[in-house]
Design an enzyme around this catalytic site. Sequence first.
Site, short mmCIF file in Angstrom:
data_model
loop_
_atom_site.label_atom_id
_atom_site.label_comp_id
_atom_site.label_asym_id
_atom_site.label_seq_id
_atom_site.Cartn_x
_atom_site.Cartn_y
_atom_site.Cartn_z
N ASP A 170 1.51 -5.26 -5.35
CA ASP A 170 0.46 -5.07 -7.01
C ASP A 170 -0.62 -5.08 -6.71
O ASP A 170 -0.73 -6.59 -7.35
CB ASP A 170 0.87 -4.45 -8.21
CG ASP A 170 -0.07 -3.64 -9.26
OD1 ASP A 170 -1.05 -4.07 -9.57
OD2 ASP A 170 0.61 -2.40 -10.03
N CYS A 196 5.62 -1.69 -14.29
CA CYS A 196 5.50 -1.70 -12.60
C CYS A 196 6.10 -0.86 -11.11
O CYS A 196 7.15 -0.10 -11.79
CB CYS A 196 6.51 -2.80 -12.10
SG CYS A 196 6.90 -3.17 -10.19
CO CO Z 1 4.59 -3.94 -9.40
#
Ligand code: CO
Length: 214
Positions: A48, A105
Amino acid sequence: MYTASEAYMNLLKNNEDWANKKVQDDPEYFSRLKDLQQPEFLWIGCSDSRVPANEITGTQPGEIFVHRNVANLVLNTDVNLLSVLEYSVNVLKVKHVIVCGHYGCGGVKAATTNHDHKIVLNMWLRNIKDVYRFHRDELEVLNEEQRVDRLVELNVEEQLKNLAKTSIIQRAWKQRQAPTLHGWVYSLGNGKVKSILDIVPGTEIDPLYTFDDL
Ligand code: CO
Protein backbone atom coordinates in the site's frame (compact mmCIF):
# COMPACT_ATOMS: atom_id res chain seq x y z
CA MET A 1 5.94 9.62 -30.16
CA TYR A 2 5.91 8.81 -26.48
CA THR A 3 5.18 11.79 -24.28
CA ALA A 4 5.69 11.33 -20.57
CA SER A 5 3.05 12.77 -18.28
CA GLU A 6 3.86 15.72 -16.09
CA ALA A 7 3.34 13.65 -12.95
CA TYR A 8 5.89 11.13 -14.20
CA MET A 9 8.42 13.79 -15.23
CA ASN A 10 8.07 15.28 -11.76
CA LEU A 11 9.48 12.09 -10.26
CA LEU A 12 12.75 12.57 -12.15
CA LYS A 13 12.83 16.27 -11.38
CA ASN A 14 12.20 15.63 -7.68
CA ASN A 15 14.97 13.05 -7.65
CA GLU A 16 17.42 15.54 -9.14
CA ASP A 17 16.45 18.14 -6.53
CA TRP A 18 16.61 15.63 -3.68
CA ALA A 19 20.07 14.34 -4.66
CA ASN A 20 21.40 17.89 -5.01
CA LYS A 21 19.96 18.94 -1.66
CA LYS A 22 21.48 15.94 0.11
CA VAL A 23 24.96 16.74 -1.19
CA GLN A 24 24.52 20.42 -0.38
CA ASP A 25 23.69 19.57 3.25
CA ASP A 26 26.27 16.82 3.58
CA PRO A 27 28.89 16.42 0.80
CA GLU A 28 29.83 12.90 2.01
CA TYR A 29 26.22 11.66 2.16
CA PHE A 30 26.26 9.35 -0.87
CA SER A 31 29.89 8.26 -0.69
CA ARG A 32 29.26 7.10 2.88
CA LEU A 33 26.09 5.15 1.99
CA LYS A 34 27.51 3.69 -1.22
CA ASP A 35 30.06 1.49 0.52
CA LEU A 36 28.15 0.48 3.58
CA GLN A 37 24.77 -1.01 4.33
CA GLN A 38 24.23 -1.92 7.99
CA PRO A 39 20.52 -1.72 8.73
CA GLU A 40 19.36 -3.03 12.11
CA PHE A 41 15.83 -3.58 10.92
CA LEU A 42 14.02 -5.73 8.39
CA TRP A 43 10.59 -4.37 7.46
CA ILE A 44 7.92 -6.66 6.04
CA GLY A 45 5.01 -4.42 5.13
CA CYS A 46 2.05 -4.02 2.82
CA SER A 47 2.63 -2.68 -0.71
CA ASP A 48 0.00 0.00 0.00
CA SER A 49 1.41 3.37 -1.13
CA ARG A 50 0.23 5.03 2.09
CA VAL A 51 2.54 3.03 4.37
CA PRO A 52 6.13 4.06 3.52
CA ALA A 53 8.52 2.38 5.98
CA ASN A 54 11.16 5.12 6.25
CA GLU A 55 8.78 8.03 6.41
CA ILE A 56 6.51 6.73 9.18
CA THR A 57 9.45 5.62 11.34
CA GLY A 58 11.58 8.72 10.82
CA THR A 59 14.45 6.69 9.39
CA GLN A 60 16.89 7.39 6.59
CA PRO A 61 18.21 5.41 3.62
CA GLY A 62 20.50 2.70 5.03
CA GLU A 63 18.50 2.11 8.20
CA ILE A 64 15.75 -0.31 7.14
CA PHE A 65 15.91 -3.30 4.79
CA VAL A 66 12.50 -3.57 3.16
CA HIS A 67 10.22 -6.25 1.74
CA ARG A 68 6.65 -5.39 0.81
CA ASN A 69 3.81 -7.41 -0.65
CA VAL A 70 0.01 -7.38 -0.68
CA ALA A 71 -1.17 -7.63 2.95
CA ASN A 72 2.34 -8.24 4.39
CA LEU A 73 2.28 -12.03 4.19
CA VAL A 74 5.09 -14.36 5.31
CA LEU A 75 4.59 -17.51 3.23
CA ASN A 76 6.97 -20.41 3.49
CA THR A 77 6.85 -20.98 -0.29
CA ASP A 78 7.62 -17.36 -1.22
CA VAL A 79 11.18 -17.40 -2.58
CA ASN A 80 11.23 -13.62 -2.76
CA LEU A 81 10.34 -13.14 0.92
CA LEU A 82 12.64 -15.96 2.03
CA SER A 83 15.58 -14.55 0.07
CA VAL A 84 15.12 -11.17 1.74
CA LEU A 85 14.81 -12.87 5.13
CA GLU A 86 17.86 -15.07 4.61
CA TYR A 87 20.04 -12.19 3.45
CA SER A 88 18.97 -9.70 6.08
CA VAL A 89 19.18 -12.17 8.98
CA ASN A 90 22.36 -14.02 8.02
CA VAL A 91 24.42 -11.45 6.12
CA LEU A 92 23.21 -8.07 7.36
CA LYS A 93 22.47 -9.59 10.78
CA VAL A 94 19.45 -7.41 11.51
CA LYS A 95 18.45 -7.22 15.17
CA HIS A 96 14.74 -6.68 14.62
CA VAL A 97 12.19 -7.92 12.10
CA ILE A 98 9.01 -5.84 11.93
CA VAL A 99 5.85 -7.11 10.27
CA CYS A 100 3.69 -4.03 9.75
CA GLY A 101 0.07 -4.32 8.66
CA HIS A 102 -2.38 -1.44 8.45
CA TYR A 103 -6.03 -0.90 9.27
CA GLY A 104 -8.29 -0.73 6.24
CA CYS A 105 -5.95 -3.01 4.26
CA GLY A 106 -7.46 -3.67 0.82
CA GLY A 107 -5.87 -7.11 0.57
CA VAL A 108 -7.28 -8.22 3.92
CA LYS A 109 -10.67 -6.72 3.03
CA ALA A 110 -10.70 -8.57 -0.31
CA ALA A 111 -10.05 -11.85 1.50
CA THR A 112 -13.22 -11.38 3.56
CA THR A 113 -15.39 -11.35 0.41
CA ASN A 114 -16.52 -14.18 -1.86
CA HIS A 115 -15.54 -12.31 -5.00
CA ASP A 116 -13.41 -14.05 -7.65
CA HIS A 117 -10.23 -11.95 -7.82
CA LYS A 118 -8.82 -14.20 -10.57
CA ILE A 119 -6.35 -16.99 -10.14
CA VAL A 120 -3.20 -15.22 -8.93
CA LEU A 121 -4.84 -12.96 -6.37
CA ASN A 122 -7.16 -15.79 -5.31
CA MET A 123 -4.04 -17.86 -4.51
CA TRP A 124 -2.49 -15.04 -2.53
CA LEU A 125 -5.63 -14.07 -0.62
CA ARG A 126 -6.39 -17.69 0.27
CA ASN A 127 -3.71 -17.42 2.94
CA ILE A 128 -5.65 -14.62 4.65
CA LYS A 129 -8.86 -16.64 4.44
CA ASP A 130 -7.02 -19.36 6.38
CA VAL A 131 -6.22 -16.83 9.13
CA TYR A 132 -9.90 -15.88 9.16
CA ARG A 133 -10.87 -19.54 9.55
CA PHE A 134 -8.63 -19.97 12.63
CA HIS A 135 -10.45 -17.06 14.32
CA ARG A 136 -13.91 -17.38 12.80
CA ASP A 137 -15.86 -17.28 16.09
CA GLU A 138 -14.20 -14.07 17.24
CA LEU A 139 -14.55 -12.38 13.84
CA GLU A 140 -18.11 -13.22 12.95
CA VAL A 141 -19.68 -11.36 15.88
CA LEU A 142 -18.10 -8.07 14.70
CA ASN A 143 -19.46 -5.58 12.17
CA GLU A 144 -17.81 -5.41 8.75
CA GLU A 145 -15.30 -2.64 9.49
CA GLN A 146 -14.35 -4.03 12.90
CA ARG A 147 -13.98 -7.47 11.33
CA VAL A 148 -11.49 -6.29 8.71
CA ASP A 149 -9.48 -4.35 11.29
CA ARG A 150 -9.37 -7.26 13.74
CA LEU A 151 -8.38 -9.58 10.89
CA VAL A 152 -5.58 -7.13 10.05
CA GLU A 153 -4.26 -7.58 13.62
CA LEU A 154 -4.70 -11.36 13.60
CA ASN A 155 -3.01 -11.55 10.21
CA VAL A 156 0.05 -9.69 11.55
CA GLU A 157 0.22 -12.12 14.50
CA GLU A 158 -0.02 -15.09 12.17
CA GLN A 159 2.72 -13.79 9.86
CA LEU A 160 4.95 -13.16 12.88
CA LYS A 161 4.42 -16.76 13.95
CA ASN A 162 5.19 -17.86 10.39
CA LEU A 163 8.57 -16.12 10.72
CA ALA A 164 9.29 -18.03 13.95
CA LYS A 165 8.52 -21.30 12.13
CA THR A 166 11.33 -20.77 9.60
CA SER A 167 14.69 -22.46 10.05
CA ILE A 168 16.25 -19.08 9.17
CA ILE A 169 14.88 -17.44 12.32
CA GLN A 170 15.30 -20.50 14.54
CA ARG A 171 18.96 -20.89 13.52
CA ALA A 172 19.69 -17.19 14.13
CA TRP A 173 18.04 -17.40 17.55
CA LYS A 174 20.26 -20.35 18.40
CA GLN A 175 23.46 -18.78 17.06
CA ARG A 176 23.18 -15.13 18.09
CA GLN A 177 20.00 -14.70 20.18
CA ALA A 178 18.50 -12.35 17.57
CA PRO A 179 16.45 -11.02 15.83
CA THR A 180 13.43 -10.05 17.90
CA LEU A 181 10.18 -10.22 15.93
CA HIS A 182 7.70 -7.33 16.20
CA GLY A 183 4.11 -7.15 15.00
CA TRP A 184 2.74 -3.68 14.26
CA VAL A 185 -0.44 -2.24 12.83
CA TYR A 186 -0.38 1.24 11.28
CA SER A 187 -3.43 3.48 11.24
CA LEU A 188 -4.05 5.30 7.96
CA GLY A 189 -6.43 7.55 9.90
CA ASN A 190 -3.95 9.07 12.35
CA GLY A 191 -0.51 7.88 11.25
CA LYS A 192 0.18 6.04 14.52
CA VAL A 193 1.57 2.53 14.94
CA LYS A 194 0.04 0.10 17.43
CA SER A 195 2.36 -2.60 18.72
CA ILE A 196 0.48 -5.93 18.65
CA LEU A 197 2.96 -8.63 19.57
CA ASP A 198 6.69 -9.18 20.18
CA ILE A 199 8.34 -12.57 19.89
CA VAL A 200 11.74 -12.59 21.58
CA PRO A 201 14.59 -14.93 20.62
CA GLY A 202 14.25 -18.35 22.21
CA THR A 203 10.47 -18.18 22.59
CA GLU A 204 9.05 -21.68 22.54
CA ILE A 205 6.88 -22.29 19.54
CA ASP A 206 4.60 -25.20 18.62
CA PRO A 207 6.91 -28.27 18.74
CA LEU A 208 5.50 -29.38 15.39
CA TYR A 209 7.44 -26.51 13.77
CA THR A 210 10.60 -26.68 15.87
CA PHE A 211 13.82 -27.89 14.21
CA ASP A 212 15.85 -29.88 16.73
CA ASP A 213 19.00 -30.38 14.65
CA LEU A 214 19.94 -26.88 13.50
CO1 CO B 1 -2.65 -3.24 2.66
